[in-house]
Motif scaffolding. Structure first.
Motif, PDB file in Angstrom:
ATOM      1  N   ALA A  29       0.830  -1.206   0.000  1.00  0.00           N
ATOM      2  CA  ALA A  29       0.000   0.000   0.000  1.00  0.00           C
ATOM      3  C   ALA A  29       0.864   1.255   0.000  1.00  0.00           C
ATOM      4  CB  ALA A  29      -0.918  -0.008   1.220  1.00  0.00           C
ATOM      5  N   PRO A  30       0.290   2.394  -0.397  1.00  0.00           N
ATOM      6  CA  PRO A  30       1.053   3.658  -0.414  1.00  0.00           C
ATOM      7  C   PRO A  30       1.719   3.949   0.925  1.00  0.00           C
ATOM      8  CG  PRO A  30      -1.050   3.951  -1.511  1.00  0.00           C
ATOM      9  CD  PRO A  30      -1.080   2.583  -0.904  1.00  0.00           C
ATOM     10  N   VAL A  31       2.854   4.640   0.854  1.00  0.00           N
ATOM     11  CA  VAL A  31       3.624   4.938   2.064  1.00  0.00           C
ATOM     12  C   VAL A  31       3.656   6.434   2.381  1.00  0.00           C
ATOM     13  CG1 VAL A  31       5.062   2.897   1.845  1.00  0.00           C
ATOM     14  CG2 VAL A  31       5.779   5.005   0.730  1.00  0.00           C
ATOM     15  N   LYS A  32       3.134   7.261   1.467  1.00  0.00           N
ATOM     16  CA  LYS A  32       3.116   8.703   1.685  1.00  0.00           C
ATOM     17  C   LYS A  32       1.676   9.205   1.727  1.00  0.00           C
ATOM     18  CE  LYS A  32       7.503   9.459  -0.772  1.00  0.00           C
ATOM     19  NZ  LYS A  32       8.148  10.143  -1.925  1.00  0.00           N
ATOM     20  N   PRO A  33       1.350  10.105   2.669  1.00  0.00           N
ATOM     21  CA  PRO A  33      -0.009  10.651   2.739  1.00  0.00           C
ATOM     22  C   PRO A  33      -0.445  11.252   1.408  1.00  0.00           C
ATOM     23  CG  PRO A  33       1.239  11.274   4.684  1.00  0.00           C
ATOM     24  CD  PRO A  33       2.217  10.625   3.747  1.00  0.00           C
ATOM     25  N   GLY A  34      -1.656  10.896   0.990  1.00  0.00           N
ATOM     26  CA  GLY A  34      -2.211  11.394  -0.250  1.00  0.00           C
ATOM     27  C   GLY A  34      -1.880  10.553  -1.467  1.00  0.00           C
ATOM     28  N   ASP A  35      -0.932   9.621  -1.334  1.00  0.00           N
ATOM     29  CA  ASP A  35      -0.568   8.774  -2.466  1.00  0.00           C
ATOM     30  C   ASP A  35      -1.633   7.693  -2.650  1.00  0.00           C
ATOM     31  OD1 ASP A  35       0.759   7.616  -4.532  1.00  0.00           O
ATOM     32  OD2 ASP A  35       2.493   6.930  -3.360  1.00  0.00           O
ATOM     33  N   THR A  36      -1.882   7.327  -3.903  1.00  0.00           N
ATOM     34  CA  THR A  36      -2.900   6.310  -4.186  1.00  0.00           C
ATOM     35  C   THR A  36      -2.327   5.072  -4.873  1.00  0.00           C
ATOM     36  OG1 THR A  36      -3.420   7.301  -6.345  1.00  0.00           O
ATOM     37  CG2 THR A  36      -4.684   8.086  -4.441  1.00  0.00           C
ATOM     38  N   VAL A  37      -1.020   5.043  -5.090  1.00  0.00           N
ATOM     39  CA  VAL A  37      -0.398   3.989  -5.890  1.00  0.00           C
ATOM     40  C   VAL A  37       0.176   2.888  -5.009  1.00  0.00           C
ATOM     41  CG1 VAL A  37       1.384   3.458  -7.594  1.00  0.00           C
ATOM     42  CG2 VAL A  37       0.145   5.632  -7.721  1.00  0.00           C
ATOM     43  N   TRP A  38      -0.195   1.644  -5.305  1.00  0.00           N
ATOM     44  CA  TRP A  38       0.387   0.468  -4.662  1.00  0.00           C
ATOM     45  C   TRP A  38       1.607   0.019  -5.469  1.00  0.00           C
ATOM     46  CZ3 TRP A  38      -2.297  -2.909  -0.872  1.00  0.00           C
ATOM     47  CH2 TRP A  38      -3.462  -2.322  -0.351  1.00  0.00           C
ATOM     48  N   GLN A  39       2.572  -0.580  -4.786  1.00  0.00           N
ATOM     49  CA  GLN A  39       3.758  -1.104  -5.445  1.00  0.00           C
ATOM     50  C   GLN A  39       3.711  -2.629  -5.519  1.00  0.00           C
ATOM     51  OE1 GLN A  39       7.563   1.012  -4.192  1.00  0.00           O
ATOM     52  NE2 GLN A  39       6.194   1.645  -2.537  1.00  0.00           N
ATOM     53  N   ARG A  40       4.249  -3.164  -6.607  1.00  0.00           N
ATOM     54  CA  ARG A  40       4.325  -4.606  -6.817  1.00  0.00           C
ATOM     55  C   ARG A  40       5.762  -5.071  -6.644  1.00  0.00           C
ATOM     56  NH1 ARG A  40       6.313  -8.113 -10.384  1.00  0.00           N
ATOM     57  NH2 ARG A  40       5.093  -9.891 -11.147  1.00  0.00           N
ATOM     58  N   PHE A  41       5.947  -6.100  -5.796  1.00  0.00           N
ATOM     59  CA  PHE A  41       7.269  -6.664  -5.599  1.00  0.00           C
ATOM     60  C   PHE A  41       7.196  -8.182  -5.768  1.00  0.00           C
ATOM     61  CE2 PHE A  41       7.332  -2.847  -2.818  1.00  0.00           C
ATOM     62  CZ  PHE A  41       8.311  -2.130  -3.503  1.00  0.00           C
ATOM     63  N   ALA A  42       8.190  -8.742  -6.434  1.00  0.00           N
ATOM     64  CA  ALA A  42       8.234 -10.183  -6.673  1.00  0.00           C
ATOM     65  C   ALA A  42       9.057 -10.879  -5.596  1.00  0.00           C
ATOM     66  CB  ALA A  42       8.828 -10.470  -8.044  1.00  0.00           C
ATOM     67  N   LEU A  43       8.552 -12.019  -5.125  1.00  0.00           N
ATOM     68  CA  LEU A  43       9.308 -12.862  -4.211  1.00  0.00           C
ATOM     69  C   LEU A  43      10.014 -13.996  -4.956  1.00  0.00           C
ATOM     70  CD1 LEU A  43       6.757 -13.142  -1.258  1.00  0.00           C
ATOM     71  CD2 LEU A  43       8.781 -11.674  -1.394  1.00  0.00           C
ATOM     72  N   THR A  44       9.382 -14.494  -6.028  1.00  0.00           N
ATOM     73  CA  THR A  44       9.909 -15.647  -6.744  1.00  0.00           C
ATOM     74  C   THR A  44      10.165 -15.289  -8.214  1.00  0.00           C
ATOM     75  OG1 THR A  44       7.797 -16.526  -7.587  1.00  0.00           O
ATOM     76  CG2 THR A  44       8.370 -17.043  -5.301  1.00  0.00           C
ATOM     77  N   LYS A  45      10.774 -16.218  -8.900  1.00  0.00           N
ATOM     78  CA  LYS A  45      10.906 -16.059 -10.346  1.00  0.00           C
ATOM     79  C   LYS A  45       9.550 -16.325 -10.995  1.00  0.00           C
ATOM     80  CE  LYS A  45      12.370 -20.859 -11.166  1.00  0.00           C
ATOM     81  NZ  LYS A  45      13.452 -21.727 -11.679  1.00  0.00           N
ATOM     82  N   GLU A  46       9.477 -16.159 -12.303  1.00  0.00           N
ATOM     83  CA  GLU A  46       8.228 -16.373 -13.032  1.00  0.00           C
ATOM     84  C   GLU A  46       7.984 -17.859 -13.292  1.00  0.00           C
ATOM     85  OE1 GLU A  46       8.097 -13.951 -16.543  1.00  0.00           O
ATOM     86  OE2 GLU A  46       8.773 -12.146 -15.484  1.00  0.00           O
ATOM     87  N   ASN A  47       6.724 -18.183 -13.578  1.00  0.00           N
ATOM     88  CA  ASN A  47       6.312 -19.541 -13.952  1.00  0.00           C
ATOM     89  C   ASN A  47       6.623 -20.568 -12.868  1.00  0.00           C
ATOM     90  OD1 ASN A  47       5.353 -18.806 -16.628  1.00  0.00           O
ATOM     91  ND2 ASN A  47       7.520 -18.523 -17.150  1.00  0.00           N
ATOM     92  N   VAL A  48       6.176 -20.261 -11.655  1.00  0.00           N
ATOM     93  CA  VAL A  48       6.369 -21.177 -10.534  1.00  0.00           C
ATOM     94  C   VAL A  48       5.026 -21.793 -10.130  1.00  0.00           C
ATOM     95  CG1 VAL A  48       8.387 -19.924  -9.690  1.00  0.00           C
ATOM     96  CG2 VAL A  48       6.098 -19.310  -8.839  1.00  0.00           C
TER      97      VAL A  48
END
Length: 423
Positions: A202-221
């Protein structure tokens, strides 16, 4: 008395296929058909237990908010900032203390025997850090999640924001978990397009509306198909770092939660299930996994063992065959003993009444654990006319210091006030 069946056989497969063909989700029918067919085949040998009567205890006071099917997700948040916890079910919120009904966006009542809702899981949190609680909605598997921005008691429709650049959230039991330890809940799930285990921040700054995507694994798992069942988060190998567990094994966690390099370790963690909980059930110092069948019968604990090669694997033990289709779970301290209990319940009419046992009574139940004392657990029935949906919410609803339970599903929306004696 719950209507039972002795074995899941070809009848289950045909029932699942029919339900898939009749799904109203646009563009999903073929994929749903294929996945349900495989799940039915995998469940073919699951033997059903004899019928047993279940009666609810008097340890919880039940309040029926509505019998309308609005959502299979549910959340609690103080949406009008009056100091009282309100209840969210899909696009509708119920204002405490009289549960006055309001809409965040145009909504309707769904037909539980013909339709899925457009709300599978819900979460209440202050997304944009403006001091007002907002509402997160996870839609049909594979669709992007979104959140409704609180208008701060102003009339009209709530602004809707898509989460993390339209990432299609795969896996039917995504988790609301604080992945990075910042005190705010994140979304643990799979990315439909990349078939990758990810988390959405979820956003980390007041007023921000953008969520960030982070990968834990490689693709096609493994564990990343649209209708994959079962995901959890906890320290499997006791190295002090949390891992991601799926029914096919576990991804070994590292200190870097944005690297996309977590290594997969195959292991046998049973059948398609709901949220997987990581805890030491038997007190042997090793973390085990508790899971419940999403569309068949069974609640299990998977005992961590070392296989012949010395690698981590699991031995499955049946905990309960009281009810089928336990499609959600959560851990919470219900009796005040400092240990968390396991709460689950039947997803009533999960496939619109076309599965064996699909329309059996909606049982809600919890399990207490006694590590070091066999059988290590005890089952308790809360209710037999509600069940649970795709996520269960726990919150002190009446200010008495005890953890209460809130659920929404095809049976309606309910609150269960905790009357258990403190241990």
């Amino acid at each position: 008395m719950i209507k039972r069946f002795n074995t899941i056989s070809r009848g289950l497969m045909s029932s699942l296929l029919v339900s898939c063909l009749l799904t109203t989700a646009s563009g999903q029918t073929k994929a749903l058909f294929d996945v349900r067919q495989q799940q039915a085949a995998n469940a073919g040998g699951n033997v059903m237990a004899p019928v047993k009567a279940v009666a609810p205890s008097t340890d919880f006071k039940k309040t029926t908010i509505t019998r309308d099917f609005l959502s299979e997700g549910v959340a609690v948040a103080d949406l009008n900032k009056d100091g009282r916890p309100d209840i969210v079910a899909g696009y509708v919120w119920f204002e405490a203390p009289n549960w006055t009904r309001h809409e965040m966006a145009p909504s309707r009542v769904f037909d539980p025997r013909k339709e899925y809702s457009d709300s599978f899981l819900n979460l209440g949190m202050d997304v944009n850090l403006d001091g007002w609680d907002d509402v997160v909605i996870i839609d049909f598997p594979g669709k992007p999640a979104f959140w409704f921005e609180n208008p701060k008691n102003k009339p009209g429709t709530w602004a809707r924001h898509i989460i993390a650049d339209s990432v299609g959230i795969a896996n039917e039991s995504p988790g609301f978990i604080d992945i990075d330890g910042d005190g705010r809940l994140d979304i643990l799930c799979a990315d439909k397009a990349k078939k990758q285990i990810i988390w959405l921040k979820a956003p980390v700054k007041p007023g921000d509306t953008v969520w960030q995507r982070f990968a834990l694994t490689k693709e096609n798992v493994p564990g990343t198909e649209i209708f994959s069942h079962g995901i959890g988060y906890g320290d499997i190998n006791r190295d002090g770092l949390n891992d991601v567990v799926i029914r096919d094994g576990w991804f070994e966690g590292t200190t870097d939660k944005k690297s996309g390099t977590w290594v997969f370790h195959p292991a046998n963690l049973g059948e398609p299930c709901s949220h997987m909980q990581v805890l030491d059930v038997n007190g042997d110092g090793k973390n085990d996994v508790v899971s419940a069948s999403a569309h068949a019968l069974g609640v299990w604990w998977h005992e961590q063992i070392n296989d012949e090669a010395g690698k981590i694997n699991f031995r499955t033990h049946l905990m309960s065959n009281t009810t089928a289709q336990t499609h959600s779970s959560i851990m919470a301290d219900l009796n005040g003993d400092g240990r968390k209990e396991y709460i689950t319940g039947k997803r009533f009419l999960a496939h619109h009444g076309r599965d064996p046992g699909d329309s059996d009574p909606g049982i809600l139940m919890w399990f207490g654990f006694t590590p070091g004392k066999e059988p290590y657990y005890a089952e308790h029935i809360i209710d037999n006319d509600s069940g649970a949906g795709l996520n269960i919410t726990v919150h002190d609803m009446n200010g008495d210091g005890k953890t209460d339970i809130v659920i929404a599903n095809k049976n309606g929306v309910f609150v269960f006030e905790n009357k258990l004696k403190r241990n």
